[in-house]
Design a protein around this motif. Structure first.
Motif, mmCIF file in Angstrom:
data_model
loop_
_atom_site.group_PDB
_atom_site.id
_atom_site.type_symbol
_atom_site.label_atom_id
_atom_site.label_comp_id
_atom_site.label_asym_id
_atom_site.label_seq_id
_atom_site.Cartn_x
_atom_site.Cartn_y
_atom_site.Cartn_z
ATOM 1 N N LYS A 21 0.816 -1.215 0.000
ATOM 2 C CA LYS A 21 0.000 0.000 0.000
ATOM 3 C C LYS A 21 0.850 1.264 0.000
ATOM 4 C CE LYS A 21 -2.088 -1.189 3.765
ATOM 5 N NZ LYS A 21 -1.419 -2.510 3.882
ATOM 6 N N THR A 22 1.773 1.351 0.931
ATOM 7 C CA THR A 22 2.603 2.552 1.046
ATOM 8 C C THR A 22 3.480 2.732 -0.183
ATOM 9 O OG1 THR A 22 2.592 2.345 3.460
ATOM 10 C CG2 THR A 22 4.307 3.733 2.479
ATOM 11 N N THR A 23 4.044 1.642 -0.685
ATOM 12 C CA THR A 23 4.875 1.712 -1.886
ATOM 13 C C THR A 23 4.070 2.212 -3.075
ATOM 14 O OG1 THR A 23 6.282 -0.094 -1.098
ATOM 15 C CG2 THR A 23 6.322 0.378 -3.468
ATOM 16 N N LEU A 24 2.846 1.720 -3.212
ATOM 17 C CA LEU A 24 1.978 2.161 -4.306
ATOM 18 C C LEU A 24 1.712 3.660 -4.209
ATOM 19 C CD1 LEU A 24 0.096 1.525 -6.728
ATOM 20 C CD2 LEU A 24 -1.724 1.121 -5.041
ATOM 21 N N LEU A 25 1.376 4.137 -3.014
ATOM 22 C CA LEU A 25 1.085 5.568 -2.858
ATOM 23 C C LEU A 25 2.330 6.422 -3.092
ATOM 24 C CD1 LEU A 25 -1.470 5.959 0.060
ATOM 25 C CD2 LEU A 25 -1.853 5.834 -2.393
ATOM 26 N N LYS A 26 3.488 5.942 -2.687
ATOM 27 C CA LYS A 26 4.726 6.697 -2.934
ATOM 28 C C LYS A 26 4.976 6.840 -4.430
ATOM 29 C CE LYS A 26 7.257 5.695 1.343
ATOM 30 N NZ LYS A 26 8.404 4.956 1.931
ATOM 31 N N ARG A 27 4.707 5.775 -5.182
ATOM 32 C CA ARG A 27 4.905 5.828 -6.631
ATOM 33 C C ARG A 27 3.901 6.774 -7.287
ATOM 34 N NH1 ARG A 27 5.158 -0.068 -9.017
ATOM 35 N NH2 ARG A 27 5.536 1.150 -10.911
#
Length: 199
Positions: A21-27
């Motif tokens: 989730k966090t990785t997706l939002l960072k991207r």
């Protein structure tokens, strides 16, 4: 461009722990900033709840769930007040309900076995999101070994997340661990945000 007085576009992500989730939002944030948009990202609600002395994971209660929902909404409001054109919400409000359900807390005034939902009177003040992404658990993917995860609970949360979205007919996009699925989610977010920015 959207002005600071306009309501920002809100994109949330929900899903069980360690599903990207966090990785997706960072991207998504990186792509949007690259297009010149002002972006704010909220998160760390579970850690903040624990720091406040509230139970989490398998021990969620009505009180901890209400705190997470309320604090998340406050974070969104603050980000909008600071002039963000896009607010990215790491663990949108529905996430807290899925964890609450998975924790098996008895639902007041409901028959045994009845699935709790966003229609539960205690959780009716959920925000609406312009975009909502739901990550899908891939048990073959490695997890952060620094966390002591209960594999069964992790699966149960995943089940509750997707069941809640379907049962309550909440518009969302599933995002798997497949790189193409993640790239598509990013494209959807960027296209929607840029479209809104030009209105």
């Amino acid at each position: 461009m959207v002005t600071s007085s306009a309501r920002p576009l809100r994109a949330g992500v929900i899903g069980t722990h360690s599903t990207g989730k966090t990785t997706l939002l960072k991207r998504i944030e990186m792509e949007l900033r690259g297009h010149g948009l002002t972006v704010a990202r909220t998160g760390r609600l579970g850690k903040r709840a624990a720091a406040a002395g509230l139970p989490k994971m398998q021990h969620h209660t009505v009180q901890s769930t209400e705190w997470i929902i309320a604090q998340g909404i406050l974070d969104e409001i603050y980000a909008a007040a600071q002039g963000a054109e896009v607010v990215l919400i790491d663990r949108a409000a529905h996430d807290a309900i899925a964890y609450f359900e998975a924790a098996g807390v008895p639902c007041r005034d409901s028959a045994p076995g009845r699935t709790r939902s966003a229609a539960d009177p205690r959780f009716q003040q959920l925000p609406k999101y312009d975009l909502l992404f739901a990550t899908v658990l891939d048990e073959s993917m490695p997890v952060d070994t620094s966390h002591d995860y209960d594999a069964h609970f992790r699966c149960l949360v995943d089940d509750r997340v997707h069941r809640l979205l379907v049962n309550d007919v909440i518009p969302h996009q599933r995002v798997t661990s497949d790189p193409d699925s993640q790239a598509h989610a990013i494209d959807v977010a960027v296209h929607r945000c840029m479209k809104e920015a030009l209105i």
